[in-house]
Each structure stands twice: as C-alpha cells, then as structure tokens.
Design a protein around this motif. Structure first.
Motif, PDB file in Angstrom:
ATOM      1  N   ALA A 324     -18.748   7.214   6.325  1.00 45.98           N
ATOM      2  CA  ALA A 324     -18.087   6.071   6.959  1.00 45.98           C
ATOM      3  C   ALA A 324     -17.577   5.078   5.913  1.00 45.98           C
ATOM      4  CB  ALA A 324     -19.059   5.383   7.927  1.00 45.98           C
ATOM      5  N   GLU A 325     -18.373   4.871   4.866  1.00 41.80           N
ATOM      6  CA  GLU A 325     -17.955   3.967   3.795  1.00 41.80           C
ATOM      7  C   GLU A 325     -16.731   4.514   3.067  1.00 41.80           C
ATOM      8  OE1 GLU A 325     -17.999   0.695   1.175  1.00 41.80           O
ATOM      9  OE2 GLU A 325     -18.917   1.034   3.128  1.00 41.80           O
ATOM     10  N   ASN A 326     -16.714   5.840   2.861  1.00 48.42           N
ATOM     11  CA  ASN A 326     -15.559   6.452   2.205  1.00 48.42           C
ATOM     12  C   ASN A 326     -14.293   6.277   3.036  1.00 48.42           C
ATOM     13  OD1 ASN A 326     -17.050   7.276   0.019  1.00 48.42           O
ATOM     14  ND2 ASN A 326     -17.406   9.341   0.779  1.00 48.42           N
ATOM     15  N   ALA A 327     -14.451   6.399   4.369  1.00 45.60           N
ATOM     16  CA  ALA A 327     -13.285   6.210   5.235  1.00 45.60           C
ATOM     17  C   ALA A 327     -12.748   4.779   5.111  1.00 45.60           C
ATOM     18  CB  ALA A 327     -13.664   6.520   6.683  1.00 45.60           C
ATOM     19  N   THR A 328     -13.673   3.809   5.052  1.00 42.81           N
ATOM     20  CA  THR A 328     -13.260   2.411   4.874  1.00 42.81           C
ATOM     21  C   THR A 328     -12.560   2.208   3.537  1.00 42.81           C
ATOM     22  OG1 THR A 328     -15.128   1.674   6.232  1.00 42.81           O
ATOM     23  CG2 THR A 328     -14.085   0.033   4.816  1.00 42.81           C
ATOM     24  N   LEU A 329     -13.103   2.846   2.505  1.00 36.96           N
ATOM     25  CA  LEU A 329     -12.489   2.726   1.187  1.00 36.96           C
ATOM     26  C   LEU A 329     -11.088   3.333   1.174  1.00 36.96           C
ATOM     27  CD1 LEU A 329     -15.531   3.594  -1.109  1.00 36.96           C
ATOM     28  CD2 LEU A 329     -14.432   1.373  -0.853  1.00 36.96           C
ATOM     29  N   LEU A 330     -10.928   4.468   1.853  1.00 34.12           N
ATOM     30  CA  LEU A 330      -9.613   5.089   1.919  1.00 34.12           C
ATOM     31  C   LEU A 330      -8.618   4.179   2.638  1.00 34.12           C
ATOM     32  CD1 LEU A 330     -10.539   8.805   2.708  1.00 34.12           C
ATOM     33  CD2 LEU A 330      -9.620   7.888   0.570  1.00 34.12           C
ATOM     34  N   GLU A 331      -9.077   3.524   3.712  1.00 35.31           N
ATOM     35  CA  GLU A 331      -8.202   2.585   4.410  1.00 35.31           C
ATOM     36  C   GLU A 331      -7.819   1.418   3.500  1.00 35.31           C
ATOM     37  OE1 GLU A 331     -10.246   1.376   7.874  1.00 35.31           O
ATOM     38  OE2 GLU A 331     -10.161   3.333   8.880  1.00 35.31           O
ATOM     39  N   THR A 332      -8.796   0.936   2.712  1.00 37.28           N
ATOM     40  CA  THR A 332      -8.517  -0.167   1.796  1.00 37.28           C
ATOM     41  C   THR A 332      -7.511   0.247   0.732  1.00 37.28           C
ATOM     42  OG1 THR A 332     -10.756  -1.039   2.124  1.00 37.28           O
ATOM     43  CG2 THR A 332      -9.559  -1.788   0.161  1.00 37.28           C
ATOM     44  N   VAL A 333      -7.704   1.430   0.175  1.00 40.65           N
ATOM     45  CA  VAL A 333      -6.780   1.920  -0.853  1.00 40.65           C
ATOM     46  C   VAL A 333      -5.379   2.092  -0.272  1.00 40.65           C
ATOM     47  CG1 VAL A 333      -6.239   3.886  -2.331  1.00 40.65           C
ATOM     48  CG2 VAL A 333      -8.571   3.007  -2.234  1.00 40.65           C
ATOM     49  N   ALA A 334      -5.314   2.637   0.948  1.00 41.18           N
ATOM     50  CA  ALA A 334      -4.012   2.825   1.593  1.00 41.18           C
ATOM     51  C   ALA A 334      -3.321   1.482   1.832  1.00 41.18           C
ATOM     52  CB  ALA A 334      -4.178   3.580   2.901  1.00 41.18           C
ATOM     53  N   HIS A 335      -4.095   0.483   2.256  1.00 39.21           N
ATOM     54  CA  HIS A 335      -3.534  -0.849   2.484  1.00 39.21           C
ATOM     55  C   HIS A 335      -3.024  -1.440   1.175  1.00 39.21           C
ATOM     56  CE1 HIS A 335      -3.631  -5.263   2.976  1.00 39.21           C
ATOM     57  NE2 HIS A 335      -3.277  -5.010   4.224  1.00 39.21           N
ATOM     58  N   GLN A 336      -3.806  -1.296   0.093  1.00 36.09           N
ATOM     59  CA  GLN A 336      -3.388  -1.842  -1.197  1.00 36.09           C
ATOM     60  C   GLN A 336      -2.146  -1.140  -1.722  1.00 36.09           C
ATOM     61  OE1 GLN A 336      -6.939  -1.432  -3.550  1.00 36.09           O
ATOM     62  NE2 GLN A 336      -7.833  -3.352  -2.812  1.00 36.09           N
ATOM     63  N   ALA A 337      -2.027   0.152  -1.427  1.00 36.31           N
ATOM     64  CA  ALA A 337      -0.858   0.893  -1.901  1.00 36.31           C
ATOM     65  C   ALA A 337       0.420   0.436  -1.209  1.00 36.31           C
ATOM     66  CB  ALA A 337      -1.065   2.397  -1.682  1.00 36.31           C
ATOM     67  N   MET A 338       0.310  -0.073  -0.004  1.00 37.28           N
ATOM     68  CA  MET A 338       1.487  -0.448   0.780  1.00 37.28           C
ATOM     69  C   MET A 338       1.727  -1.952   0.807  1.00 37.28           C
ATOM     70  SD  MET A 338       2.564   2.510   1.635  1.00 37.28           S
ATOM     71  CE  MET A 338       3.810   2.206   2.883  1.00 37.28           C
ATOM     72  N   HIS A 339       0.844  -2.736   0.212  1.00 32.62           N
ATOM     73  CA  HIS A 339       0.986  -4.191   0.250  1.00 32.62           C
ATOM     74  C   HIS A 339       0.935  -4.770  -1.152  1.00 32.62           C
ATOM     75  CE1 HIS A 339      -0.020  -3.402   4.453  1.00 32.62           C
ATOM     76  NE2 HIS A 339       0.412  -4.621   4.746  1.00 32.62           N
ATOM     77  N   ASP A 340       1.528  -5.930  -1.296  1.00 29.65           N
ATOM     78  CA  ASP A 340       1.501  -6.661  -2.556  1.00 29.65           C
ATOM     79  C   ASP A 340       0.184  -7.414  -2.665  1.00 29.65           C
ATOM     80  OD1 ASP A 340       2.615  -7.995  -4.953  1.00 29.65           O
ATOM     81  OD2 ASP A 340       2.564  -9.763  -3.665  1.00 29.65           O
TER      82      ASP A 340
END
Length: 752
Positions: A324-340
């Motif tokens: 579950a933590e890895n899924a959250t981290l993946l969401e965070t990384v995806a958000h950072q990749a698409m946002h400034d």
C-alpha cells in the motif's frame, strides 16, 4: 575544560590500533590452543580495544553538535561502562581461583548490564524524523518481527544455557545479561530501519549493530574454550566490540569532515525498501533455527511453534502494508512528474498532453515574464521563486476553473483555454491588464511585463510558441496572435541565417560611412561606419532584416569581429594619409549581444594593435538598452573605455534611464535621437528637451551629435541650442570609403 580539549581530538591512529588489537586477539586465540601462557595476556587487547572505542566516541562527540553530539556522548558513557566491566572482568580472572568456567563477578556483570542499558537509551533518544502513519505502522511491524525472532532465538539460547550450566543462579543472571546485550544489537538494527531522518550517519549505526551479538557469542565461546583455561570467551569478543565501535566513530567523522555521505538523510523509497529485507531475513533465520531444532530433537516447543506462526502473520501484514505504501509512493512520483514542484501547476509534459488531447475549439496562451532574469539576479533566488509563485496564483485566478494552467519551465507559463478566440479574448485582456499590477516577492513590490503568444487553430502548442517568440523579440509587442505570416517570417529568417553565414565567409559584406560634420560650416569631423550586404546574385539585404537574425543566431559576434577589423583597418589608413586633425574618430556600432561577449575588449584591443590605430580614434557606439541592466555589458563598456576607446551613447533619450546612465556608464559622446530633431520648430516643450540635453552635456563635458538632420532649418536651430556636431541626410548619405576620401580634401565641406 580547555586543558582537556586536546585529549578529545580524533586521532588518526584510532582505527589502525583497533584493527591491530582485533588481529592480536585472533593470533592469541590460535596460539593459545597450541601452547599455554598467562591467562591475563588475552585481556590486554580486550581492554585496549574497548578503550579505543571510548576515546573515538568522545572525540566524535566533541566534533559534533546538537543531538548528534549528545548521542555520541551517551554511547561514549555506555562504552565506558563496558570498559569498566572489561577491567573488572580482568580483575576477576586474576584474583578468583576457578576450575572450568572463568569467573564473572557481580560487579562485572553489573557494569556490562549498565553499559547495555545506557546504549539502548542512547539509541532510543536519537532523533529519527517524522513519517506517515503507514510508515510508522510498518516500522512497528518491523520491530515486532525482529522482537519475535529475538524471542525465539533467546528461548533456544536459554534452553541451551540451562542444559549447559544447570540451574545455577549466577549462570541465569549471566545469560539474562547476555540476552540483554543481544537486545541492544536488535535495537540498533530496528533504529536504522525506522529512522527516516537521523543526525547520525547510517554507516555508523550499521557498524554499531554487530556489537549486540557480543554477549551471547562470548557465552558460546566460553564453552568452546573450556579446554584452555588461559583463554576466555569475553576476552575474545571485546576487541571486536572496540573495533566495530571505532569504525562507527570513523564513519561519523568522515561525514563531519565532508568526506562521507550526508549524515541527515531523508528516507527515499529505495532506502526504505531495503529495510524490507530485514523482516524477510529474520523469517528465514527463524525458519532455519526451527528446522534445525526439529531435526535434532524431533519436536518443537510451544514458544517455537507459536513464535514462528506469529512471525509469519506479522511478515504478511508488514508486506501488505508495504505494498500500500508503494502504491502511494507511485502516485506521488506520478504527480511530481506531471506537476511543477515550485508552483504546484501542471508541468510541460502534462500541458503538452492536454493540448494534444483537447477536443473542440481551444486557445493556447504562452506567457513569458520579461526581465525575470535581471530581477532574479538583483533581488536573489528567493525573491525570484516568490515572484514565480505569486504569478502562478494570479494566473490561476484569471484563467478560471476550466483552464489548464502550467509552468513550462523557467519564467514561461502556459494556458489552455476552452472556447473560440472571441470567448478567450477577455481572459487575454485581463492578463495584459494584470501585468501593470505589482507582485509581492520576498518583501519587494515588483511590476513584471509579459510577452504573450496566442494560437487558436490546429497545432496549437507549436504555433503559440512561434507567437511568443515574436512577442518576446519586440520591445513594443506584448501580445502576438499566430497567423501564417509569422511562419513565413520564421522561414525567411532561417534562410537569411544560412545565407548570412555563407556570405560572411565569401566576402559579401562591405562597410559604408556616413559623415559627422561640424556646425554651422559643415566640415567633416568624423564618420559612423555602417554594415551593408550585397549577395552574390546582386540582391541587397537590409540591415533591418539581417542584423536581428545575426543577433538571434549569435552570428553577430563573428560578424562584429569582421566589422571592427575592417573599420580599424580603414581608420588607420585615413589616419596615416590625412593625419589625426583631419578626421577625428571613426564610429562602429556594437550590439547588446556583442557586449555580453567577455572576449569583446580583447578583440578590439587586438584589432587596434594589428592596424596601428590609436584607441582614441575609434568610437564604440552603444544603445542605452544594451547597458541598462549593468552586469557583463557594462563591464565590457568599462573595459573598452579603459583601453582609451571613446564611448558614444546612441539614440539618446529613447531608453530606460538616459540621465542615470550618464552617471554610471563611461560616456564620451551623446548622439541625440532623431525623434528630438524632428520635434524642432514645433512646440516649445519639444525644443526645451533638446536644449536641456545640450546644456547637460556641456556641464558634464560631453560631446553631442544630433542625428537625423534632414532640413537646413533644423541645422540652424540645433546650432542655436548649443549643438556643434550633426549627422544626417542633409549633409550626406552613407557612402563608400572612396567617397569619404573625396570629402577629406582640405577645404571641402558637406553642408547642403
């Protein structure tokens, strides 16, 4: 305190000495199994090794500060208690007769236990940094996994100890102390796993972790070494306790002196995932232990079965939470990749994807903040970041909820607005109007002008970029909407750039010269050099077309070098033929891009020396805009002035801060812009400005040249206002060097 400070310094011999004690210990054990010697000999490296660790901990505490210094002071005290136990243990062996197991007095046991407890306290009080609730729960599960594993191992160890030593009270206390020392090692491991940010170096904590197995290992070695009374299990492990402690302090010292990795480390997903290997390792070791016990005895105890079952359940729960933590981290990384990261707006990648996927009529608006770099340099990066963040908020408020707002990088922003051009015109108008309102940037109120490029047809992003470049390239253009003519201009500029490079190497450029005359008689006193381009096919390219292209492509530097060389050669020829009194100086225009080239002053100096032209007979003409921002450009002008070259401020009166530049820039000549000359014989206010410039120049001992004089009445009025030199079509158009030769004959003037 001051007298003891030198004793606490880190010594370069700590690590080699600790290694030497460990090696000596191994050699003594090997030798002791073959021959006898005094039973106190093995205690020399034991006590010296631990003492080295105490000294290294104390030195590290002195070199650190804050919580880190407190941690190393605490472990130094803890290791000091272990040292006291080692000395006490040596006394026990020396004074207490024994036959079989070596003696271990209550005082010695107390020192070891106190040292262990102090070490545990020091580790628990070491700051570990904050975590999310998932990470904290995972850390607790890790702690439970390691605790269950340790419990199963401890039950097996105590069972072995009872079978080996019987029910003696001293043996029980001794083994409980050894288990406590083992718990200290487990605490270190768990601390390393659970700390998201620690002031202590991670490598130092890992070096401390093996010390925890010293107690149980010493008891096992005692039974192994019973046939050799002069050897002792505790004496065997203590030099390695000192070695690992010294290596831990050395790892921390490397960080403190800048030779190691950063001590305060933020938990990165990859770092945290490495902690997942420890529960798996614990499970594997427990399974191996239970398997060995079952094969040896044919049965398992309740503690072993229950502990193994509980351990498996904990590992399953831990891994489920980790997923579950890895899924959250993946969401965070995806958000950072698409946002400034700075502004929280969408980034370039997500903006391009939104533009590509837009359906129906849409408008792309690209915005560039003018002069952002100079603001960032003058006010600092903090103010620059605050300015970008403030503008992002303003942009979001103006664009509305239906728009896609992005920071595309640097000082460039993008909007994707739904609707046809008419529907988005109001938003663009509000953007332009908002540019006149100041933004707060770290305590400064800053007004930022913007360049805006707009496209509302197919291929929105590319076309909006074309429009933005066009807007940014013109000082008087704030908003440019794409149309087909822009693309034609770009293609034309690309063609000019290619032809310009070729023409520079094939000799298609030549210089012409426009006279500067003395008023009122019109005798020539100097000339301004001007570049001309005639292609091989006979077609003439206007400087208005090719000079901006040369600026954009950087070819202006190479072209400017050719111009300076050609002008210096021609000026030197005139100087030799007519003397310095006939033709005072030859002017050469230098662009803003050339002034940013740090090699410009050396290039000019080389040209002057190569052609033997005195520096005062060359005038470098610059614009106010080129040096308004100061910095590299103004430094180049100062370096040219230091050479002795005259500096002329061209188009005076049309820039940002003309009068201020007269104070900061080393100016010799003011060339008054044609717009002031055209205003003569008009309103009194226009003539007042022209007259004021002449008065200011006279008081500052500067020469003046009136540009663009086209009518005799203008020349007469300029002379009345105090101007003594002029330039314009009234006197002569730009001409070849041969034409100037004709004018330089004595007595020949150019007055109309």
């Amino acid at each position: 305190m001051a007298s003891t400070t030198p004793l606490l310094r880190w010594r370069s011999w700590y690590v080699p000495f600790a290694v030497l004690m460990a090696v000596a210990d191994v050699l003594l054990i090997v030798l002791g199994t073959r021959t006898g010697f005094h039973r106190l000999v093995v205690w020399v490296p034991a006590v010296c090794g631990v003492a080295t660790a105490v000294a290294s901990f104390a030195a590290t505490a002195r070199d650190a500060d804050g919580p880190l210094a407190a941690f190393w002071r605490r472990v130094a005290v803890a290791m000091g208690a272990v040292l006291a136990g080692a000395v006490s243990h040596t006394v026990d062996v020396a004074l207490i007769p024994f036959d079989g197991m070596p003696p271990l007095g209550a005082r010695t046991l107390l020192c070891y236990v106190v040292g262990t407890l102090l070490a545990i306290v020091a580790l628990l009080r070491l700051p570990g940094g904050g975590r999310s609730w998932r990470q904290l729960t995972t850390a607790l599960l890790d702690l439970a996994v390691v605790a269950v594993t340790a419990g199963v191992a401890a039950s097996e160890y105590l069972g072995w100890a009872v079978g080996r030593f019987g029910g003696q009270a001293s043996a029980w206390w001794l083994n409980l102390a050894m288990v406590a020392i083992g718990v200290a090692g487990v605490t270190v491991v768990v601390k390393i796993m659970s700390a998201s940010r620690s002031p202590a170096a991670r490598a130092a904590l890992w070096w401390l972790s093996p010390i925890g197995i010293a107690g149980p290992l010493s008891m096992i070695l005692m039974t192994v070494l019973l046939p050799w009374p002069h050897l002792n299990g505790s004496a065997v492990v203590l030099p390695f306790v000192g070695l690992f402690g010294t290596l831990a302090a050395y790892a921390q010292q490397r960080v403190l002196t800048g030779h190691g990795a950063s001590s305060a480390r933020v938990a990165h997903p990859a770092v945290y995932r490495r902690g997942a290997a420890i529960p798996l390792f614990a499970t594997g070791m427990t399974s191996l232990l239970v398997g060995v016990v079952y094969l040896r005895t044919g049965h398992l105890t309740t503690i072993q079965v229950g502990g193994t079952t509980l351990l498996l359940l904990l590992v399953v729960a831990r891994q489920a939470l980790a997923l579950a933590e890895n899924a959250t981290l993946l969401e965070t990384v995806a958000h950072q990749a698409m946002h400034d990261e700075l502004t929280g707006l969408y980034g370039r990648r997500s903006f391009a994807a939104s533009v590509a996927g837009a359906e129906g009529p849409h408008t792309v608006v690209l915005i560039d903040l003018k002069d952002f770099r100079s603001i960032n340099d003058s006010l600092g990066a903090g103010a620059g970041d605050a300015l970008l963040t403030g503008y992002a908020r303003r942009l979001t408020a103006i664009a509305g909820e239906q728009a896609v707002v992005a920071r595309l990088g640097g000082d460039e922003f993008g909007l994707l607005l739904p609707g046809a051009p008419d529907a988005t015109a109001g938003t663009v108008a509000r953007l332009v109007a908002a540019g006149d309102e100041p933004l707060s940037a770290a305590g400064h109120e800053v007004v930022v002008e913007v360049s805006i490029g707009i496209a509302d047809d197919t291929d929105l992003y590319r076309r909006a970029e074309i429009a933005l470049r066009e807007a940014a390239g013109h000082a008087d253009a704030r908003v440019v909407r794409y149309d087909a003519s822009l693309e034609r201009q770009i293609n034309q500029r690309a063609t000019i750039a290619a032809d310009l490079r070729r023409g520079l190497h094939t000799g298609e450029f030549h210089m012409v010269y426009q006279p500067i005359v003395a008023l009122p008689h019109g005798l020539i006193t100097g000339v301004e050099s001007l570049i001309r381009w005639t292609r091989a096919d006979g077609r003439t390219i206007s400087p208005a077309d090719f000079v901006p292209v040369a600026e954009e492509t950087g070819l202006i530097v190479e072209l400017g070098e050719w111009i300076v060389d050609a002008v210096c050669a021609q000026a030197a020829d005139w100087h030799r033929r007519y003397g310095p009194d006939v033709l005072g100086s030859v002017g050469v225009n230098v662009s803003a891009r050339q002034l940013l080239d740090p090699g410009l002053p050396d290039m000019v100096a080389s040209a002057l020396a190569r052609h033997g032209l005195p520096a005062q007979h060359l005038t470098v003409e610059i614009t106010e805009t080129a040096v308004f921002g100061g910095g590299r450009a103004l430094a180049s002008v100062q370096a040219l002035s230091d050479l002795g070259v005259r500096i002329a401020l061209d188009d005076f009166g049309t820039g940002h801060s003309s009068l201020g530049l007269l104070r900061t820039c080393p100016v010799d000549v003011i060339k008054v812009d044609k717009s002031f000359v055209d205003g003569l014989n008009g309103t009194p206010q226009q003539e007042a400005i022209a007259g004021a410039i002449a008065d200011i120049a006279e008081k500052m001992e500067l020469s003046t040249v009136a540009e663009g004089v086209e009518r005799p009445e203008q020349a007469r009025r300029l002379f009345e206002l105090g101007y003594r030199r002029a330039q314009g079509f009234l006197f002569a158009r730009p001409m070849s060097a041969a034409g100037i030769d004709a004018l330089l004959d004595p007595g020949v003037g150019v007055a109309a």
